[in-house]
Design a protein around this motif. Sequence first.
Motif, PDB file in Angstrom:
ATOM      1  N   LEU A  34      56.699  33.116  54.519  1.00  0.00           N
ATOM      2  CA  LEU A  34      57.584  33.394  55.650  1.00  0.00           C
ATOM      3  C   LEU A  34      56.765  33.672  56.904  1.00  0.00           C
ATOM      4  N   ALA A  35      57.281  33.231  58.039  1.00  0.00           N
ATOM      5  CA  ALA A  35      56.592  33.493  59.302  1.00  0.00           C
ATOM      6  C   ALA A  35      56.471  34.999  59.558  1.00  0.00           C
ATOM      7  N   THR A  36      57.428  35.771  59.077  1.00  0.00           N
ATOM      8  CA  THR A  36      57.398  37.220  59.278  1.00  0.00           C
ATOM      9  C   THR A  36      56.284  37.895  58.479  1.00  0.00           C
ATOM     10  N   ASP A  37      55.709  37.175  57.499  1.00  0.00           N
ATOM     11  CA  ASP A  37      54.615  37.727  56.705  1.00  0.00           C
ATOM     12  C   ASP A  37      53.243  37.404  57.299  1.00  0.00           C
ATOM     13  N   VAL A  38      53.241  36.695  58.419  1.00  0.00           N
ATOM     14  CA  VAL A  38      51.985  36.272  59.035  1.00  0.00           C
ATOM     15  C   VAL A  38      51.648  37.184  60.223  1.00  0.00           C
ATOM     16  N   LEU A  39      50.406  37.671  60.244  1.00  0.00           N
ATOM     17  CA  LEU A  39      49.950  38.516  61.349  1.00  0.00           C
ATOM     18  C   LEU A  39      49.307  37.681  62.459  1.00  0.00           C
ATOM     19  N   GLU A  40      48.422  36.795  62.065  1.00  0.00           N
ATOM     20  CA  GLU A  40      47.711  35.971  63.051  1.00  0.00           C
ATOM     21  C   GLU A  40      47.444  34.586  62.471  1.00  0.00           C
ATOM     22  N   ILE A  41      47.288  33.605  63.381  1.00  0.00           N
ATOM     23  CA  ILE A  41      46.878  32.260  63.005  1.00  0.00           C
ATOM     24  C   ILE A  41      45.740  31.838  63.926  1.00  0.00           C
ATOM     25  N   TRP A  42      44.660  31.311  63.318  1.00  0.00           N
ATOM     26  CA  TRP A  42      43.493  30.852  64.071  1.00  0.00           C
ATOM     27  C   TRP A  42      43.232  29.392  63.712  1.00  0.00           C
ATOM     28  N   GLU A  43      43.411  28.520  64.685  1.00  0.00           N
ATOM     29  CA  GLU A  43      43.230  27.087  64.443  1.00  0.00           C
ATOM     30  C   GLU A  43      41.756  26.744  64.272  1.00  0.00           C
ATOM     31  N   PHE A  44      41.450  25.934  63.261  1.00  0.00           N
ATOM     32  CA  PHE A  44      40.073  25.551  62.953  1.00  0.00           C
ATOM     33  C   PHE A  44      39.391  24.914  64.154  1.00  0.00           C
TER      34      PHE A  44
END
Length: 267
Positions: free
Chosen positions: A222-232
């Motif tokens: 779920l998107a709500t379980d994600v804190l951060e996203i870092w694109e390679f």
Amino acid sequence: MKTHIFFGNNVKFLRVRQKRTQENLAESLSMTRSKLNCIETGQTKSPSVEDLLKFSAHFKMSLDTLIKIDLSKLGELKLRELEAGNDVYIKGGNLRVLAITVDKENNENVEYVPIKTKAGYRSGYNDPEYIAKLPKYSLPNVPKQGTYRIFPTVGDSMLPIPENSDVTGKYVENWHNIKPNTPCIIILKDQQDFVFKLLTFQKDKTLTLKSLNPTYQPYTVLATDVLEIWEFHSFSSQNFPEPVSDFSVLYREIQALKTTIEKNQKI
């Protein structure tokens, strides 16, 4: 639990960024300089709704952002996005506050998150004091636009990228702009390790995570379980890459043969 209100400080901060005097800004907002001064200094505890909307319209920022977020703690890139009207609160999302550090020339550092601090990162990722304690590097070939951070990876789910590589990622603010199957480092709330996967953002606000290694099955979070996203962006490794498998060689030969046949058919 005490709620921090940053409205007055934010108004002053944004006014100074615009290089405007209190008198000049007050005139643009159709209010007196003394009223503006009282708002900036916190003497006015409950500004009228009309005045709040005036500030929101003038600065192109939602009331949530002006009231709840300490804008002075945001990086220059994020501030410019907000000032350009790209406020995710207005778009119906939640503003993810990214803590950063800068060098003496006010350039953003590239922080490294060691394996031993992975568990603590999930609770301190938005704490400036925590981020300030991380090792910092100045890397060549990293664009000046954007915020970058280095994460160590474990496991073989992203082979042929070797195990125990250090992956440099670019911070992703708007997740909806991520193209399908984009390699990313994903920081999840309830998972101790960082996840390095091919990420696809779905319309139902879930994220599909897929490995390059076909022995691992894709799964959804779920998107709500994600804190951060870092694109390679890039990776470094002390491990020598695995040799190309016989299957990979055979696949390329088949593709080359297919291309040759298609060209001959057109003649």
